[in-house]
Write a protein that holds these residues in place. Sequence first.
Motif, PDB file in Angstrom:
ATOM      1  N   ASN A  57      13.170 -30.575  11.187  1.00 49.88           N
ATOM      2  CA  ASN A  57      11.956 -31.331  10.888  1.00 49.88           C
ATOM      3  C   ASN A  57      12.281 -32.679  10.272  1.00 49.88           C
ATOM      4  OD1 ASN A  57      10.287 -29.335  11.886  1.00 49.88           O
ATOM      5  ND2 ASN A  57      10.038 -28.332   9.892  1.00 49.88           N
ATOM      6  N   ASP A  58      13.256 -32.701   9.351  1.00 51.80           N
ATOM      7  CA  ASP A  58      13.658 -33.957   8.720  1.00 51.80           C
ATOM      8  C   ASP A  58      14.268 -34.910   9.748  1.00 51.80           C
ATOM      9  OD1 ASP A  58      14.109 -35.704   6.507  1.00 51.80           O
ATOM     10  OD2 ASP A  58      16.231 -35.110   6.559  1.00 51.80           O
ATOM     11  N   GLN A 114      23.536 -36.224   9.736  1.00 59.66           N
ATOM     12  CA  GLN A 114      22.463 -35.283  10.078  1.00 59.66           C
ATOM     13  C   GLN A 114      22.812 -34.493  11.336  1.00 59.66           C
ATOM     14  OE1 GLN A 114      18.968 -37.827  10.272  1.00 59.66           O
ATOM     15  NE2 GLN A 114      18.038 -36.625   8.613  1.00 59.66           N
ATOM     16  N   PHE A 150      13.720 -35.013  13.058  1.00 60.73           N
ATOM     17  CA  PHE A 150      12.698 -35.547  13.965  1.00 60.73           C
ATOM     18  C   PHE A 150      11.736 -36.486  13.258  1.00 60.73           C
ATOM     19  CE2 PHE A 150      13.637 -31.610  16.511  1.00 60.73           C
ATOM     20  CZ  PHE A 150      14.302 -32.292  17.526  1.00 60.73           C
ATOM     21  N   ALA A 151      11.569 -36.330  11.942  1.00 58.95           N
ATOM     22  CA  ALA A 151      10.687 -37.237  11.195  1.00 58.95           C
ATOM     23  C   ALA A 151      11.362 -38.583  10.937  1.00 58.95           C
ATOM     24  CB  ALA A 151      10.282 -36.599   9.879  1.00 58.95           C
ATOM     25  N   THR A 152      12.677 -38.573  10.695  1.00 65.39           N
ATOM     26  CA  THR A 152      13.352 -39.819  10.331  1.00 65.39           C
ATOM     27  C   THR A 152      14.032 -40.521  11.509  1.00 65.39           C
ATOM     28  OG1 THR A 152      15.368 -38.607   9.729  1.00 65.39           O
ATOM     29  CG2 THR A 152      13.778 -39.058   7.972  1.00 65.39           C
ATOM     30  N   GLN A 153      14.486 -39.771  12.499  1.00 68.72           N
ATOM     31  CA  GLN A 153      15.233 -40.355  13.615  1.00 68.72           C
ATOM     32  C   GLN A 153      14.401 -40.269  14.898  1.00 68.72           C
ATOM     33  OE1 GLN A 153      18.003 -41.890  12.945  1.00 68.72           O
ATOM     34  NE2 GLN A 153      18.358 -41.036  10.910  1.00 68.72           N
ATOM     35  N   THR A 154      13.399 -41.084  14.998  1.00 68.90           N
ATOM     36  CA  THR A 154      12.503 -41.011  16.156  1.00 68.90           C
ATOM     37  C   THR A 154      13.120 -41.604  17.417  1.00 68.90           C
ATOM     38  OG1 THR A 154      11.476 -43.085  15.468  1.00 68.90           O
ATOM     39  CG2 THR A 154      10.434 -41.041  14.742  1.00 68.90           C
TER      40      THR A 154
END
Length: 147
Positions: free
Chosen positions: A52-53, A79, A55-59
């Motif tokens: 989740n982290d 990551q 996909f939220a930060t590395q779009t």
Amino acid sequence: MAQATPQPDEIAAKMKQIKMMLLVGAVFAAVGYLLVGSALFFELTQFHPLLNDFFATQTGHSLAGGGPDRAGDAALNAQLATIHQWPSTLLWLKLGGVAHILTGIFIALAAIVRALSMMPDRLGSLMTATAGTTQGRRSESATPADD
């Protein structure tokens, strides 16, 4: 040629071995359930939050590392390295747990088969012991129908 019935101490020793087999099978199954449970716990508490982290930060990047140039992005590489280490650990925990559970079941089934194969010996021993005690108590006026 008739086979001699085993002595009660021999039967008791075999029963102790069967109880030990059941205990070992239960320990294997318990360890298996702990491994599978820990895999699920780690997956839900650590692996999914990492995803989740990410996909939220590395779009702009995928889990495979594809996307724009990532040569200078240390956070992205860290990551991805952390995320890519988890599937093998989770798979090991799950497969190891299932293997332990199946081993425990196999050992317990072997103990059950061994106990069932001992039943004729135990029955013969009990019948011999019972026949010996009833012979001494039989009254002279009793008929076979009275027994």
